[in-house]
Design a protein around this motif. Sequence first.
Motif, PDB file in Angstrom:
ATOM      1  N   ASN A 248      34.810  48.356  33.224  1.00 57.73           N
ATOM      2  CA  ASN A 248      35.382  49.564  32.646  1.00 57.73           C
ATOM      3  C   ASN A 248      36.900  49.488  32.565  1.00 57.73           C
ATOM      4  O   ASN A 248      37.512  49.976  31.611  1.00 57.73           O
ATOM      5  CB  ASN A 248      34.968  50.791  33.473  1.00 57.73           C
ATOM      6  CG  ASN A 248      33.510  51.122  33.292  1.00 57.73           C
ATOM      7  OD1 ASN A 248      32.922  50.794  32.265  1.00 57.73           O
ATOM      8  ND2 ASN A 248      32.920  51.769  34.278  1.00 57.73           N
TER       9      ASN A 248
ATOM     10  N   MET B 264      23.533  43.813  38.839  1.00 57.99           N
ATOM     11  CA  MET B 264      24.675  42.907  38.726  1.00 57.99           C
ATOM     12  C   MET B 264      25.353  42.740  40.079  1.00 57.99           C
ATOM     13  O   MET B 264      25.648  41.632  40.519  1.00 57.99           O
ATOM     14  CB  MET B 264      25.686  43.443  37.710  1.00 57.99           C
ATOM     15  CG  MET B 264      25.297  43.299  36.263  1.00 57.99           C
ATOM     16  SD  MET B 264      26.675  43.818  35.206  1.00 57.99           S
ATOM     17  CE  MET B 264      25.971  43.522  33.589  1.00 57.99           C
ATOM     18  N   TYR B 265      25.612  43.876  40.728  1.00 56.71           N
ATOM     19  CA  TYR B 265      26.256  43.842  42.033  1.00 56.71           C
ATOM     20  C   TYR B 265      25.423  43.036  43.030  1.00 56.71           C
ATOM     21  O   TYR B 265      25.969  42.262  43.830  1.00 56.71           O
ATOM     22  CB  TYR B 265      26.450  45.258  42.573  1.00 56.71           C
ATOM     23  CG  TYR B 265      27.588  46.006  41.935  1.00 56.71           C
ATOM     24  CD1 TYR B 265      28.892  45.539  42.022  1.00 56.71           C
ATOM     25  CD2 TYR B 265      27.364  47.199  41.253  1.00 56.71           C
ATOM     26  CE1 TYR B 265      29.944  46.228  41.445  1.00 56.71           C
ATOM     27  CE2 TYR B 265      28.413  47.893  40.669  1.00 56.71           C
ATOM     28  CZ  TYR B 265      29.699  47.404  40.769  1.00 56.71           C
ATOM     29  OH  TYR B 265      30.729  48.095  40.192  1.00 56.71           O
TER      30      TYR B 265
ATOM     31  N   GLU C  27      21.224  46.117  34.698  1.00 61.64           N
ATOM     32  CA  GLU C  27      21.821  47.326  35.268  1.00 61.64           C
ATOM     33  C   GLU C  27      22.920  46.946  36.252  1.00 61.64           C
ATOM     34  O   GLU C  27      22.865  45.906  36.906  1.00 61.64           O
ATOM     35  CB  GLU C  27      20.744  48.147  35.996  1.00 61.64           C
ATOM     36  CG  GLU C  27      19.652  48.700  35.094  1.00 61.64           C
ATOM     37  CD  GLU C  27      20.161  49.761  34.136  1.00 61.64           C
ATOM     38  OE1 GLU C  27      21.189  50.408  34.461  1.00 61.64           O
ATOM     39  OE2 GLU C  27      19.549  49.935  33.071  1.00 61.64           O
ATOM     40  N   PHE C  28      23.940  47.788  36.354  1.00 63.00           N
ATOM     41  CA  PHE C  28      25.072  47.486  37.219  1.00 63.00           C
ATOM     42  C   PHE C  28      24.647  47.219  38.664  1.00 63.00           C
ATOM     43  O   PHE C  28      25.183  46.331  39.325  1.00 63.00           O
ATOM     44  CB  PHE C  28      26.082  48.630  37.180  1.00 63.00           C
ATOM     45  CG  PHE C  28      27.090  48.490  36.074  1.00 63.00           C
ATOM     46  CD1 PHE C  28      27.035  47.435  35.184  1.00 63.00           C
ATOM     47  CD2 PHE C  28      28.106  49.415  35.929  1.00 63.00           C
ATOM     48  CE1 PHE C  28      27.958  47.290  34.162  1.00 63.00           C
ATOM     49  CE2 PHE C  28      29.046  49.294  34.918  1.00 63.00           C
ATOM     50  CZ  PHE C  28      28.973  48.219  34.035  1.00 63.00           C
ATOM     51  N   ASP C  29      23.690  47.986  39.173  1.00 55.94           N
ATOM     52  CA  ASP C  29      23.238  47.771  40.551  1.00 55.94           C
ATOM     53  C   ASP C  29      22.688  46.359  40.733  1.00 55.94           C
ATOM     54  O   ASP C  29      22.911  45.713  41.761  1.00 55.94           O
ATOM     55  CB  ASP C  29      22.182  48.805  40.948  1.00 55.94           C
ATOM     56  CG  ASP C  29      22.782  50.184  41.183  1.00 55.94           C
ATOM     57  OD1 ASP C  29      24.022  50.280  41.302  1.00 55.94           O
ATOM     58  OD2 ASP C  29      22.012  51.165  41.245  1.00 55.94           O
TER      59      ASP C  29
ATOM     60  N   CYS D 129      33.724  39.519  28.918  1.00 55.46           N
ATOM     61  CA  CYS D 129      32.970  40.295  29.899  1.00 55.46           C
ATOM     62  C   CYS D 129      31.678  39.572  30.260  1.00 55.46           C
ATOM     63  O   CYS D 129      31.280  39.522  31.416  1.00 55.46           O
ATOM     64  CB  CYS D 129      32.643  41.688  29.349  1.00 55.46           C
ATOM     65  SG  CYS D 129      34.057  42.782  29.259  1.00 55.46           S
TER      66      CYS D 129
ATOM     67  N   ASP E 148      24.155  41.292  29.634  1.00 58.76           N
ATOM     68  CA  ASP E 148      24.632  42.601  29.182  1.00 58.76           C
ATOM     69  C   ASP E 148      23.610  43.702  29.427  1.00 58.76           C
ATOM     70  O   ASP E 148      23.976  44.878  29.513  1.00 58.76           O
ATOM     71  CB  ASP E 148      24.944  42.569  27.677  1.00 58.76           C
ATOM     72  CG  ASP E 148      26.203  41.791  27.375  1.00 58.76           C
ATOM     73  OD1 ASP E 148      27.241  42.059  28.002  1.00 58.76           O
ATOM     74  OD2 ASP E 148      26.153  40.904  26.510  1.00 58.76           O
TER      75      ASP E 148
ATOM     76  N   SER F 271      33.276  40.204  36.199  1.00 64.27           N
ATOM     77  CA  SER F 271      32.246  40.840  36.994  1.00 64.27           C
ATOM     78  C   SER F 271      32.200  42.334  36.703  1.00 64.27           C
ATOM     79  O   SER F 271      33.151  42.900  36.169  1.00 64.27           O
ATOM     80  CB  SER F 271      32.509  40.591  38.480  1.00 64.27           C
ATOM     81  OG  SER F 271      33.799  41.021  38.819  1.00 64.27           O
ATOM     82  N   PRO F 272      31.091  43.000  37.029  1.00 67.27           N
ATOM     83  CA  PRO F 272      30.921  44.401  36.619  1.00 67.27           C
ATOM     84  C   PRO F 272      31.940  45.355  37.175  1.00 67.27           C
ATOM     85  O   PRO F 272      32.231  46.362  36.540  1.00 67.27           O
ATOM     86  CB  PRO F 272      29.510  44.743  37.135  1.00 67.27           C
ATOM     87  CG  PRO F 272      29.194  43.705  38.158  1.00 67.27           C
ATOM     88  CD  PRO F 272      29.892  42.466  37.708  1.00 67.27           C
ATOM     89  N   GLU F 273      32.514  45.048  38.351  1.00 64.12           N
ATOM     90  CA  GLU F 273      33.408  46.023  38.950  1.00 64.12           C
ATOM     91  C   GLU F 273      34.693  46.231  38.164  1.00 64.12           C
ATOM     92  O   GLU F 273      35.404  47.200  38.368  1.00 64.12           O
ATOM     93  CB  GLU F 273      33.738  45.657  40.408  1.00 64.12           C
ATOM     94  CG  GLU F 273      34.619  44.431  40.587  1.00 64.12           C
ATOM     95  CD  GLU F 273      33.827  43.152  40.644  1.00 64.12           C
ATOM     96  OE1 GLU F 273      34.399  42.130  41.024  1.00 64.12           O
ATOM     97  OE2 GLU F 273      32.628  43.190  40.296  1.00 64.12           O
TER      98      GLU F 273
END
Length: 273
Positions: A24, A166-167, A162-164, A14, A159, A19-21
């Motif tokens: 999960n 990352m995007y 924040e996901f935002d 990971c 790690d 990538s973050p998308e």
Amino acid sequence: MRFLPPEPRLRDTCENYYSPEVLNRLLEGDPMGLNMAITELETDKALCKTKKMTLAKVYVDDPARWAGLVEVDKVVDLKKASAKLGKEKLDAVLKKAKLAPEGDEIFLEKVKDAEDQKALGPFVNEVKTNWILVEKVPTDKKKDVFAAANKPNSVTEWDLVEFDDMYATCAKCGLSWENKKGCVGNFGPSGSPVPELAKKYGLSILSKVNELAEKKTVLTAKDAEKLLGEIKVLREKSPAEGKMIVRRIEGTLNRLEAMAKCSKEYDVGFYFF
């Protein structure tokens, strides 16, 4: 061709590849079939590289040895808090913090209001963890801490993003081949007709994507050039298989082409999983 480690740890992959998308989906098990990605850390042009290569927190198996450095969790005993503050008062604190604990403990850090933190203070137990924050380690001890770290369980700076964010990073990165959403994409469902069609037309990479995924094979930028040729063949041959097949494989071929072009342009590997 190269091979990934026989049993690569999920956190490592990971950090280093995914990538973050799809994070999960990977953690929960992907029911959608194969995915594909590039080995973006092989180039300095990957905007995430520095953070992915920098440890932020390390896990030590013997926290007692590092008693002055390991992080301490402040845990609130809700039973004691309820007995002293009253259930109504405690419920109000939890509601304000948007917490709905299932057990009898919460982390104090989850409560953001300073006055509420102060009220819960008398009911806090300090629990030493196995984690050490790298930025707090004295320079003269870093070498020893890194040597003692359980690296498979450690955390990189990426790690902690924040996901935002990352995007946003992926959107700006030239290696983000999947519509600027990241450098990982879906190959297709488990029943994709692409491998069978590739076997029919003697295409050595696309006919073996499942085997390549099972063996964790990492292909090279030279293989990407070959893959582009195989994509061209399928586009030329697929109309003879009918309009339904053309529609079914169009998305997969488009994604394969984008990934292969990226691999070739930046001279990085790619793989299926």
